[in-house]
Scaffold this motif. Structure first.
Motif, PDB file in Angstrom:
ATOM      1  N   GLY A  95      -1.232  -6.650  -8.961  1.00 25.33           N
ATOM      2  CA  GLY A  95      -1.498  -7.951  -8.347  1.00 25.33           C
ATOM      3  C   GLY A  95      -0.453  -8.974  -8.769  1.00 25.33           C
ATOM      4  N   THR A  96      -0.473 -10.104  -8.090  1.00 31.44           N
ATOM      5  CA  THR A  96       0.402 -11.198  -8.474  1.00 31.44           C
ATOM      6  C   THR A  96      -0.001 -11.703  -9.860  1.00 31.44           C
ATOM      7  N   ASP A 217      20.196 -17.169  -8.560  1.00 35.23           N
ATOM      8  CA  ASP A 217      20.021 -15.712  -8.510  1.00 35.23           C
ATOM      9  C   ASP A 217      19.293 -15.149  -9.732  1.00 35.23           C
ATOM     10  N   GLN A 218      18.995 -16.025 -10.699  1.00 34.42           N
ATOM     11  CA  GLN A 218      18.229 -15.572 -11.862  1.00 34.42           C
ATOM     12  C   GLN A 218      16.721 -15.802 -11.682  1.00 34.42           C
ATOM     13  N   THR A 219      16.320 -16.316 -10.535  1.00 30.99           N
ATOM     14  CA  THR A 219      14.901 -16.620 -10.282  1.00 30.99           C
ATOM     15  C   THR A 219      14.047 -15.355 -10.325  1.00 30.99           C
ATOM     16  N   ILE A 220      12.921 -15.463 -10.972  1.00 32.65           N
ATOM     17  CA  ILE A 220      11.954 -14.354 -11.018  1.00 32.65           C
ATOM     18  C   ILE A 220      10.900 -14.630  -9.948  1.00 32.65           C
ATOM     19  N   VAL A 221      10.817 -13.723  -8.978  1.00 31.67           N
ATOM     20  CA  VAL A 221       9.913 -13.923  -7.850  1.00 31.67           C
ATOM     21  C   VAL A 221       8.697 -13.011  -7.997  1.00 31.67           C
ATOM     22  N   ILE A 222       7.515 -13.589  -7.783  1.00 35.29           N
ATOM     23  CA  ILE A 222       6.283 -12.810  -7.856  1.00 35.29           C
ATOM     24  C   ILE A 222       5.565 -12.952  -6.519  1.00 35.29           C
ATOM     25  N   ASP A 223       5.272 -11.821  -5.924  1.00 37.48           N
ATOM     26  CA  ASP A 223       4.628 -11.841  -4.606  1.00 37.48           C
ATOM     27  C   ASP A 223       3.623 -10.683  -4.584  1.00 37.48           C
ATOM     28  N   GLY A 224       2.902 -10.531  -3.489  1.00 37.93           N
ATOM     29  CA  GLY A 224       1.933  -9.443  -3.457  1.00 37.93           C
ATOM     30  C   GLY A 224       1.261  -9.330  -2.114  1.00 37.93           C
ATOM     31  N   PHE A 225       0.382  -8.362  -2.013  1.00 37.20           N
ATOM     32  CA  PHE A 225      -0.274  -8.042  -0.750  1.00 37.20           C
ATOM     33  C   PHE A 225      -1.669  -8.651  -0.627  1.00 37.20           C
ATOM     34  N   SER A 226      -2.132  -9.296  -1.710  1.00 42.52           N
ATOM     35  CA  SER A 226      -3.519  -9.782  -1.741  1.00 42.52           C
ATOM     36  C   SER A 226      -3.855 -10.681  -0.557  1.00 42.52           C
ATOM     37  N   LYS A 227      -3.038 -11.704  -0.365  1.00 41.37           N
ATOM     38  CA  LYS A 227      -3.386 -12.713   0.640  1.00 41.37           C
ATOM     39  C   LYS A 227      -2.878 -12.289   2.009  1.00 41.37           C
ATOM     40  N   SER A 228      -1.637 -11.804   2.072  1.00 43.23           N
ATOM     41  CA  SER A 228      -1.045 -11.483   3.370  1.00 43.23           C
ATOM     42  C   SER A 228      -1.844 -10.414   4.107  1.00 43.23           C
ATOM     43  N   HIS A 229      -2.370  -9.448   3.387  1.00 40.18           N
ATOM     44  CA  HIS A 229      -3.069  -8.335   4.034  1.00 40.18           C
ATOM     45  C   HIS A 229      -4.537  -8.232   3.626  1.00 40.18           C
ATOM     46  N   ALA A 230      -5.045  -9.324   3.075  1.00 38.07           N
ATOM     47  CA  ALA A 230      -6.460  -9.403   2.691  1.00 38.07           C
ATOM     48  C   ALA A 230      -6.845  -8.302   1.705  1.00 38.07           C
ATOM     49  N   MET A 231      -5.879  -7.927   0.851  1.00 37.88           N
ATOM     50  CA  MET A 231      -6.095  -6.814  -0.082  1.00 37.88           C
ATOM     51  C   MET A 231      -6.372  -7.312  -1.502  1.00 37.88           C
ATOM     52  N   THR A 232      -7.115  -8.404  -1.645  1.00 36.11           N
ATOM     53  CA  THR A 232      -7.278  -9.002  -2.978  1.00 36.11           C
ATOM     54  C   THR A 232      -7.883  -8.037  -3.998  1.00 36.11           C
ATOM     55  N   GLY A 233      -8.751  -7.144  -3.534  1.00 40.84           N
ATOM     56  CA  GLY A 233      -9.389  -6.219  -4.469  1.00 40.84           C
ATOM     57  C   GLY A 233      -8.561  -4.980  -4.777  1.00 40.84           C
ATOM     58  N   TRP A 234      -7.423  -4.843  -4.130  1.00 40.71           N
ATOM     59  CA  TRP A 234      -6.632  -3.615  -4.299  1.00 40.71           C
ATOM     60  C   TRP A 234      -5.632  -3.708  -5.437  1.00 40.71           C
ATOM     61  N   ARG A 235      -5.319  -4.917  -5.819  1.00 37.57           N
ATOM     62  CA  ARG A 235      -4.445  -5.202  -6.955  1.00 37.57           C
ATOM     63  C   ARG A 235      -3.036  -4.622  -6.794  1.00 37.57           C
ATOM     64  N   VAL A 236      -2.350  -5.029  -5.758  1.00 33.09           N
ATOM     65  CA  VAL A 236      -0.942  -4.649  -5.623  1.00 33.09           C
ATOM     66  C   VAL A 236      -0.082  -5.894  -5.430  1.00 33.09           C
ATOM     67  N   TYR A 238       4.180  -7.457  -6.547  1.00 33.95           N
ATOM     68  CA  TYR A 238       5.505  -6.996  -6.966  1.00 33.95           C
ATOM     69  C   TYR A 238       6.305  -8.164  -7.513  1.00 33.95           C
ATOM     70  N   VAL A 239       7.260  -7.796  -8.344  1.00 36.00           N
ATOM     71  CA  VAL A 239       8.059  -8.793  -9.043  1.00 36.00           C
ATOM     72  C   VAL A 239       9.520  -8.406  -8.879  1.00 36.00           C
ATOM     73  N   HIS A 240      10.398  -9.381  -8.655  1.00 38.28           N
ATOM     74  CA  HIS A 240      11.826  -9.068  -8.690  1.00 38.28           C
ATOM     75  C   HIS A 240      12.605 -10.166  -9.378  1.00 38.28           C
ATOM     76  N   GLY A 241      13.676  -9.728 -10.010  1.00 36.88           N
ATOM     77  CA  GLY A 241      14.500 -10.668 -10.768  1.00 36.88           C
ATOM     78  C   GLY A 241      15.544  -9.909 -11.571  1.00 36.88           C
ATOM     79  N   PRO A 242      16.195 -10.599 -12.513  1.00 34.04           N
ATOM     80  CA  PRO A 242      17.260  -9.980 -13.311  1.00 34.04           C
ATOM     81  C   PRO A 242      16.756  -8.718 -14.016  1.00 34.04           C
ATOM     82  N   SER A 243      17.565  -7.666 -13.979  1.00 31.24           N
ATOM     83  CA  SER A 243      17.080  -6.356 -14.424  1.00 31.24           C
ATOM     84  C   SER A 243      16.588  -6.354 -15.874  1.00 31.24           C
ATOM     85  N   GLU A 244      17.260  -7.087 -16.735  1.00 33.31           N
ATOM     86  CA  GLU A 244      16.823  -7.065 -18.138  1.00 33.31           C
ATOM     87  C   GLU A 244      15.423  -7.664 -18.302  1.00 33.31           C
TER      88      GLU A 244
END
Ligand code: PMP
Length: 369
Positions: A95-96, A217-236, A238-244
Protein backbone atom coordinates in the motif's frame (compact mmCIF):
# COMPACT_ATOMS: atom_id res chain seq x y z
CA UNK A 1 -2.56 2.93 30.50
CA UNK A 2 -1.48 -0.71 30.41
CA UNK A 3 2.13 -1.04 31.63
CA UNK A 4 3.18 -2.85 28.45
CA UNK A 5 2.16 -0.03 26.12
CA UNK A 6 5.18 1.85 24.78
CA UNK A 7 5.53 5.60 25.14
CA UNK A 8 5.44 5.67 21.35
CA UNK A 9 2.05 4.00 21.09
CA UNK A 10 0.77 5.83 24.14
CA UNK A 11 1.56 9.21 22.65
CA UNK A 12 -0.95 8.85 19.81
CA UNK A 13 -4.49 9.94 20.06
CA UNK A 14 -7.08 8.60 17.65
CA UNK A 15 -10.05 9.52 19.80
CA UNK A 16 -11.28 12.24 17.43
CA UNK A 17 -12.00 9.94 14.52
CA UNK A 18 -13.25 7.18 16.83
CA UNK A 19 -15.74 9.60 18.32
CA UNK A 20 -17.13 10.26 14.84
CA UNK A 21 -17.47 6.56 14.13
CA UNK A 22 -19.05 5.89 17.54
CA UNK A 23 -21.64 8.55 16.86
CA UNK A 24 -22.14 7.14 13.37
CA UNK A 25 -22.66 3.60 14.61
CA UNK A 26 -25.84 4.81 16.32
CA UNK A 27 -27.35 6.06 13.05
CA UNK A 28 -29.88 3.91 11.20
CA UNK A 29 -29.66 5.11 7.61
CA UNK A 30 -26.85 7.66 7.61
CA UNK A 31 -26.06 9.92 4.68
CA UNK A 32 -22.49 8.79 4.53
CA UNK A 33 -20.10 11.36 3.08
CA UNK A 34 -17.17 10.29 5.21
CA UNK A 35 -15.62 7.52 3.16
CA UNK A 36 -12.07 7.86 1.88
CA UNK A 37 -12.34 5.35 -0.93
CA UNK A 38 -14.16 5.11 -4.28
CA UNK A 39 -17.78 3.99 -4.25
CA UNK A 40 -17.27 1.71 -7.25
CA UNK A 41 -16.06 -1.87 -6.76
CA UNK A 42 -12.80 -3.33 -8.08
CA UNK A 43 -13.31 -3.84 -11.85
CA UNK A 44 -14.15 -7.48 -12.69
CA UNK A 45 -11.10 -8.21 -14.81
CA UNK A 46 -8.83 -7.26 -11.89
CA UNK A 47 -10.78 -9.55 -9.56
CA UNK A 48 -10.46 -12.35 -12.15
CA UNK A 49 -6.70 -11.88 -12.38
CA UNK A 50 -6.31 -12.14 -8.59
CA UNK A 51 -8.59 -15.18 -8.43
CA UNK A 52 -6.58 -16.85 -11.22
CA UNK A 53 -3.41 -16.13 -9.29
CA UNK A 54 -4.80 -17.74 -6.15
CA UNK A 55 -6.13 -20.76 -8.06
CA UNK A 56 -2.89 -21.30 -9.92
CA UNK A 57 -0.90 -21.35 -6.70
CA UNK A 58 0.66 -17.89 -6.71
CA UNK A 59 0.16 -17.67 -2.97
CA UNK A 60 3.64 -17.60 -1.56
CA UNK A 61 5.84 -14.68 -0.57
CA UNK A 62 6.87 -12.64 -3.54
CA UNK A 63 10.32 -11.11 -3.85
CA UNK A 64 10.36 -8.20 -1.42
CA UNK A 65 10.58 -5.70 -4.33
CA UNK A 66 7.47 -7.23 -5.91
CA UNK A 67 6.74 -9.86 -8.58
CA UNK A 68 8.94 -9.25 -11.59
CA UNK A 69 6.22 -8.67 -14.22
CA UNK A 70 4.59 -5.96 -12.09
CA UNK A 71 7.86 -4.35 -11.09
CA UNK A 72 9.03 -4.34 -14.71
CA UNK A 73 5.81 -2.76 -15.95
CA UNK A 74 5.99 -0.09 -13.30
CA UNK A 75 9.67 0.49 -14.04
CA UNK A 76 9.01 1.01 -17.74
CA UNK A 77 6.03 3.28 -17.05
CA UNK A 78 8.19 5.37 -14.71
CA UNK A 79 11.10 5.42 -17.19
CA UNK A 80 8.68 6.73 -19.83
CA UNK A 81 7.43 9.49 -17.55
CA UNK A 82 10.85 10.58 -16.33
CA UNK A 83 13.34 10.25 -19.17
CA UNK A 84 16.78 11.24 -18.00
CA UNK A 85 16.26 10.01 -14.45
CA UNK A 86 18.95 7.36 -14.86
CA UNK A 87 18.95 6.36 -11.21
CA UNK A 88 15.18 5.96 -10.63
CA UNK A 89 14.22 2.51 -9.27
CA UNK A 90 10.77 1.14 -8.50
CA UNK A 91 9.55 -1.35 -5.94
CA UNK A 92 6.13 -2.65 -4.90
CA UNK A 93 5.08 -1.71 -1.37
CA UNK A 94 2.33 -2.83 0.93
CA UNK A 95 0.00 0.00 0.00
CA UNK A 96 0.91 3.65 -0.15
CA UNK A 97 0.87 3.61 3.65
CA UNK A 98 3.60 0.97 3.64
CA UNK A 99 5.66 3.13 1.29
CA UNK A 100 5.16 6.19 3.49
CA UNK A 101 6.18 4.28 6.60
CA UNK A 102 9.31 2.93 4.91
CA UNK A 103 10.27 6.35 3.58
CA UNK A 104 10.19 7.77 7.11
CA UNK A 105 11.98 4.80 8.65
CA UNK A 106 14.75 4.91 6.10
CA UNK A 107 15.32 8.67 6.02
CA UNK A 108 14.32 10.21 9.35
CA UNK A 109 16.72 10.31 12.27
CA UNK A 110 15.52 11.39 15.72
CA UNK A 111 15.14 15.16 15.72
CA UNK A 112 14.89 15.48 11.93
CA UNK A 113 12.14 17.82 10.80
CA UNK A 114 9.52 17.00 8.21
CA UNK A 115 7.58 19.82 6.56
CA UNK A 116 4.07 19.29 5.19
CA UNK A 117 0.98 21.41 4.68
CA UNK A 118 -1.73 21.78 7.31
CA UNK A 119 -4.44 20.48 6.63
CA UNK A 120 -2.70 17.13 6.20
CA UNK A 121 -3.47 13.44 5.75
CA UNK A 122 -3.90 12.07 9.30
CA UNK A 123 -1.06 9.60 8.98
CA UNK A 124 1.68 12.19 8.34
CA UNK A 125 2.34 13.56 11.83
CA UNK A 126 1.92 10.10 13.34
CA UNK A 127 4.45 8.51 10.98
CA UNK A 128 6.97 11.28 11.53
CA UNK A 129 6.64 10.93 15.29
CA UNK A 130 6.86 7.14 15.19
CA UNK A 131 10.33 7.55 13.70
CA UNK A 132 11.37 10.15 16.28
CA UNK A 133 11.08 12.96 13.75
CA UNK A 134 9.58 16.37 14.37
CA UNK A 135 6.43 17.25 12.40
CA UNK A 136 6.52 20.78 10.98
CA UNK A 137 3.05 21.59 9.64
CA UNK A 138 2.81 24.71 7.49
CA UNK A 139 -0.53 26.47 7.66
CA UNK A 140 -2.12 26.65 4.20
CA UNK A 141 -5.46 28.29 5.07
CA UNK A 142 -7.59 29.74 3.61
CA UNK A 143 -6.93 28.53 0.03
CA UNK A 144 -4.71 25.50 0.80
CA UNK A 145 -2.16 26.42 -1.86
CA UNK A 146 1.40 25.15 -1.86
CA UNK A 147 3.32 28.36 -1.26
CA UNK A 148 7.09 27.96 -1.68
CA UNK A 149 7.71 31.08 0.41
CA UNK A 150 5.89 29.55 3.38
CA UNK A 151 7.78 26.29 2.93
CA UNK A 152 11.07 28.16 2.75
CA UNK A 153 10.25 30.05 5.95
CA UNK A 154 9.75 26.72 7.76
CA UNK A 155 13.13 25.32 6.74
CA UNK A 156 15.76 25.01 9.50
CA UNK A 157 19.14 23.24 9.64
CA UNK A 158 17.22 20.15 10.90
CA UNK A 159 14.82 19.97 7.95
CA UNK A 160 15.22 16.57 6.31
CA UNK A 161 12.13 16.14 4.23
CA UNK A 162 9.27 17.97 2.56
CA UNK A 163 6.24 15.74 2.25
CA UNK A 164 3.91 16.77 -0.57
CA UNK A 165 0.42 15.51 -1.38
CA UNK A 166 -1.29 16.75 -4.53
CA UNK A 167 -4.18 16.20 -5.08
CA UNK A 168 -4.56 16.51 -1.34
CA UNK A 169 -6.52 14.77 1.34
CA UNK A 170 -8.57 16.39 2.94
CA UNK A 171 -8.84 19.53 0.77
CA UNK A 172 -8.86 18.08 -2.76
CA UNK A 173 -6.60 20.96 -3.77
CA UNK A 174 -4.07 20.36 -6.53
CA UNK A 175 -0.78 22.20 -6.67
CA UNK A 176 0.06 23.96 -9.94
CA UNK A 177 3.12 22.96 -11.96
CA UNK A 178 4.73 26.28 -11.04
CA UNK A 179 4.14 25.78 -7.31
CA UNK A 180 5.56 22.26 -7.46
CA UNK A 181 8.54 23.45 -9.48
CA UNK A 182 9.41 26.14 -6.95
CA UNK A 183 9.24 23.75 -4.00
CA UNK A 184 11.04 20.94 -5.84
CA UNK A 185 13.89 23.28 -6.82
CA UNK A 186 14.05 24.83 -3.37
CA UNK A 187 14.46 21.35 -1.86
CA UNK A 188 17.14 20.44 -4.39
CA UNK A 189 19.09 23.62 -3.58
CA UNK A 190 18.95 22.93 0.14
CA UNK A 191 19.63 19.18 -0.07
CA UNK A 192 16.24 18.33 1.41
CA UNK A 193 14.36 15.18 0.39
CA UNK A 194 11.02 15.58 -1.37
CA UNK A 195 8.56 12.75 -0.78
CA UNK A 196 5.50 13.02 -3.00
CA UNK A 197 2.37 11.11 -1.97
CA UNK A 198 0.59 10.74 -5.34
CA UNK A 199 -2.17 8.36 -4.33
CA UNK A 200 -4.79 10.66 -5.93
CA UNK A 201 -2.79 11.35 -9.11
CA UNK A 202 -5.46 9.76 -11.33
CA UNK A 203 -8.19 11.89 -9.79
CA UNK A 204 -7.17 15.17 -11.41
CA UNK A 205 -10.10 16.96 -12.98
CA UNK A 206 -9.19 20.30 -14.52
CA UNK A 207 -5.71 19.83 -15.92
CA UNK A 208 -2.94 17.26 -16.26
CA UNK A 209 -1.35 15.83 -13.15
CA UNK A 210 2.23 17.00 -12.57
CA UNK A 211 4.71 15.42 -10.17
CA UNK A 212 7.44 17.36 -8.38
CA UNK A 213 9.74 14.60 -9.68
CA UNK A 214 9.53 16.38 -13.05
CA UNK A 215 11.58 19.21 -11.52
CA UNK A 216 13.73 17.32 -9.03
CA UNK A 217 15.09 13.94 -10.07
CA UNK A 218 15.80 12.96 -6.47
CA UNK A 219 12.08 13.08 -5.56
CA UNK A 220 10.71 9.96 -3.89
CA UNK A 221 7.29 9.20 -5.33
CA UNK A 222 4.72 7.03 -3.55
CA UNK A 223 1.65 5.89 -5.41
CA UNK A 224 -0.66 2.89 -5.40
CA UNK A 225 -3.75 1.12 -6.63
CA UNK A 226 -5.96 1.69 -3.57
CA UNK A 227 -7.88 4.71 -4.77
CA UNK A 228 -7.53 4.50 -8.55
CA UNK A 229 -8.88 0.95 -8.72
CA UNK A 230 -10.86 0.81 -5.48
CA UNK A 231 -8.38 -1.77 -4.17
CA UNK A 232 -7.92 -0.31 -0.67
CA UNK A 233 -8.09 -3.72 0.98
CA UNK A 234 -5.59 -5.33 -1.37
CA UNK A 235 -2.59 -3.39 -0.12
CA UNK A 236 -0.62 -2.72 -3.29
CA UNK A 237 1.39 0.45 -3.70
CA UNK A 238 4.69 1.36 -5.29
CA UNK A 239 7.58 3.67 -4.65
CA UNK A 240 10.20 5.11 -6.99
CA UNK A 241 13.21 7.27 -6.46
CA UNK A 242 17.02 7.24 -6.21
CA UNK A 243 18.26 3.66 -6.15
CA UNK A 244 20.21 3.93 -2.91
CA UNK A 245 17.17 5.22 -1.05
CA UNK A 246 15.00 2.51 -2.63
CA UNK A 247 17.49 -0.13 -1.47
CA UNK A 248 17.35 1.21 2.08
CA UNK A 249 13.57 1.07 2.00
CA UNK A 250 13.62 -2.46 0.60
CA UNK A 251 15.90 -3.63 3.38
CA UNK A 252 13.35 -2.36 5.90
CA UNK A 253 10.46 -3.82 3.92
CA UNK A 254 12.14 -7.21 4.06
CA UNK A 255 12.20 -7.00 7.86
CA UNK A 256 8.69 -5.67 8.30
CA UNK A 257 5.99 -5.99 5.63
CA UNK A 258 8.03 -8.63 3.74
CA UNK A 259 6.07 -8.03 0.51
CA UNK A 260 2.73 -6.88 -0.82
CA UNK A 261 0.20 -9.76 -1.01
CA UNK A 262 1.17 -11.78 -4.06
CA UNK A 263 -2.31 -12.48 -5.55
CA UNK A 264 -3.11 -8.77 -5.26
CA UNK A 265 0.06 -7.96 -7.20
CA UNK A 266 -1.17 -10.12 -10.09
CA UNK A 267 -4.41 -8.18 -9.90
CA UNK A 268 -2.42 -4.95 -10.04
CA UNK A 269 -0.78 -5.98 -13.34
CA UNK A 270 -4.25 -6.29 -14.83
CA UNK A 271 -5.24 -3.01 -13.20
CA UNK A 272 -2.54 -1.23 -15.19
CA UNK A 273 -4.49 -2.10 -18.35
CA UNK A 274 -7.89 -0.94 -17.10
CA UNK A 275 -9.08 2.37 -18.47
CA UNK A 276 -10.34 4.64 -15.72
CA UNK A 277 -11.80 7.41 -17.91
CA UNK A 278 -15.41 6.47 -17.18
CA UNK A 279 -14.93 6.45 -13.42
CA UNK A 280 -12.96 9.65 -13.48
CA UNK A 281 -15.50 11.50 -15.62
CA UNK A 282 -18.14 10.40 -13.15
CA UNK A 283 -16.11 11.71 -10.23
CA UNK A 284 -15.58 15.04 -11.98
CA UNK A 285 -19.35 15.27 -12.39
CA UNK A 286 -19.85 14.45 -8.70
CA UNK A 287 -17.32 17.13 -7.78
CA UNK A 288 -19.26 19.67 -9.83
CA UNK A 289 -22.54 18.56 -8.32
CA UNK A 290 -21.33 19.05 -4.75
CA UNK A 291 -19.54 22.34 -5.46
CA UNK A 292 -22.58 23.73 -7.29
CA UNK A 293 -24.84 22.54 -4.50
CA UNK A 294 -22.84 24.15 -1.70
CA UNK A 295 -20.94 27.13 -3.07
CA UNK A 296 -23.66 29.68 -2.27
CA UNK A 297 -24.00 28.31 1.25
CA UNK A 298 -20.43 27.64 2.39
CA UNK A 299 -17.01 29.17 2.00
CA UNK A 300 -15.13 26.52 0.04
CA UNK A 301 -12.17 26.00 -2.26
CA UNK A 302 -13.05 24.12 -5.46
CA UNK A 303 -11.10 20.86 -5.37
CA UNK A 304 -9.14 20.13 -8.54
CA UNK A 305 -8.66 16.50 -7.59
CA UNK A 306 -9.14 13.60 -5.15
CA UNK A 307 -12.74 13.20 -3.97
CA UNK A 308 -12.95 15.61 -1.08
CA UNK A 309 -14.30 19.08 -0.43
CA UNK A 310 -13.21 20.97 2.68
CA UNK A 311 -15.71 23.75 3.42
CA UNK A 312 -15.61 26.16 6.32
CA UNK A 313 -18.19 25.45 9.00
CA UNK A 314 -20.85 28.17 9.40
CA UNK A 315 -20.19 28.25 13.16
CA UNK A 316 -16.91 28.76 14.97
CA UNK A 317 -16.25 25.13 15.85
CA UNK A 318 -15.98 22.66 12.99
CA UNK A 319 -16.33 19.71 15.34
CA UNK A 320 -19.46 21.13 17.00
CA UNK A 321 -20.92 21.60 13.52
CA UNK A 322 -20.07 18.01 12.58
CA UNK A 323 -21.72 16.70 15.75
CA UNK A 324 -24.85 18.61 14.82
CA UNK A 325 -24.71 17.18 11.27
CA UNK A 326 -24.22 13.65 12.58
CA UNK A 327 -27.14 14.03 14.98
CA UNK A 328 -29.20 14.85 11.87
CA UNK A 329 -27.96 11.72 10.10
CA UNK A 330 -25.15 13.19 7.99
CA UNK A 331 -21.72 11.62 8.37
CA UNK A 332 -18.87 14.03 7.66
CA UNK A 333 -15.44 14.40 9.24
CA UNK A 334 -14.39 17.35 11.42
CA UNK A 335 -11.41 19.30 10.08
CA UNK A 336 -9.49 19.13 13.35
CA UNK A 337 -8.69 15.49 12.59
CA UNK A 338 -6.52 16.82 9.73
CA UNK A 339 -5.42 20.12 11.15
CA UNK A 340 -4.46 22.18 14.18
CA UNK A 341 -7.52 24.30 13.34
CA UNK A 342 -11.08 23.32 14.13
CA UNK A 343 -12.94 25.44 11.61
CA UNK A 344 -13.68 23.22 8.61
CA UNK A 345 -15.13 19.83 7.76
CA UNK A 346 -14.42 17.19 5.12
CA UNK A 347 -17.00 15.86 2.69
CA UNK A 348 -16.17 12.89 0.49
CA UNK A 349 -18.06 12.86 -2.80
CA UNK A 350 -17.12 9.24 -3.48
CA UNK A 351 -20.74 8.32 -2.92
CA UNK A 352 -23.85 7.51 -4.98
CA UNK A 353 -25.64 10.55 -6.45
CA UNK A 354 -28.69 9.94 -4.33
CA UNK A 355 -26.57 10.16 -1.17
CA UNK A 356 -24.88 13.33 -2.48
CA UNK A 357 -28.27 14.96 -3.14
CA UNK A 358 -29.50 14.14 0.35
CA UNK A 359 -26.25 15.38 1.87
CA UNK A 360 -26.34 18.67 -0.07
CA UNK A 361 -29.94 19.26 0.94
CA UNK A 362 -29.18 18.74 4.63
CA UNK A 363 -26.02 20.86 4.48
CA UNK A 364 -28.03 23.69 2.95
CA UNK A 365 -30.51 23.50 5.82
CA UNK A 366 -27.71 23.46 8.37
CA UNK A 367 -26.06 26.50 6.74
CA UNK A 368 -29.23 28.57 6.95
CA UNK A 369 -29.70 28.08 10.64
N1 PMP B 1 -2.08 8.94 1.33
C1 PMP B 1 -3.21 9.63 1.34
C2 PMP B 1 -3.18 11.10 1.13
C3 PMP B 1 -4.44 8.96 1.59
O1 PMP B 1 -5.58 9.66 1.61
C4 PMP B 1 -4.43 7.56 1.80
C5 PMP B 1 -5.70 6.79 2.06
N2 PMP B 1 -6.68 7.43 2.79
C6 PMP B 1 -3.21 6.90 1.77
C7 PMP B 1 -2.05 7.61 1.53
C8 PMP B 1 -3.10 5.43 2.05
O2 PMP B 1 -3.43 4.66 0.94
P1 PMP B 1 -3.12 3.11 0.87
O3 PMP B 1 -4.44 2.41 0.92
O4 PMP B 1 -2.45 2.91 -0.46
O5 PMP B 1 -2.25 2.74 1.99
Amino acid sequence: MHPWISDRAGSFDSSGIRRVFDLAAKLKDPINLSIGQPDFDVPDEIKAAAIDAIKSGKNAYSPTQGIEPLRERLQSEVAGKYPGHEDRDVFVSSGTSGGLMLSMLSMINPGDEVIYLDPFFVMYPALVQMCGGVPVPVDSYPDFRLDAAKIEAAITPRTKMILLNSPANPTGVTATAEELKQVAELAAERGIAVVSDEIYSQFHYDDEFVSPATYNDQTIVIDGFSKSHAMTGWRVGYVHGPSEVMNAMLKLQQYSFVCAPQPAQWGAIRAMEVRLDGFLADYRRKRDLVVEGLKDYYELTVPGGAFYVFPKAPVESGSAFVEEAISRGLLIIPGNIFSSRDSHFRISFAAPDETLHRGIELLRQLAKR
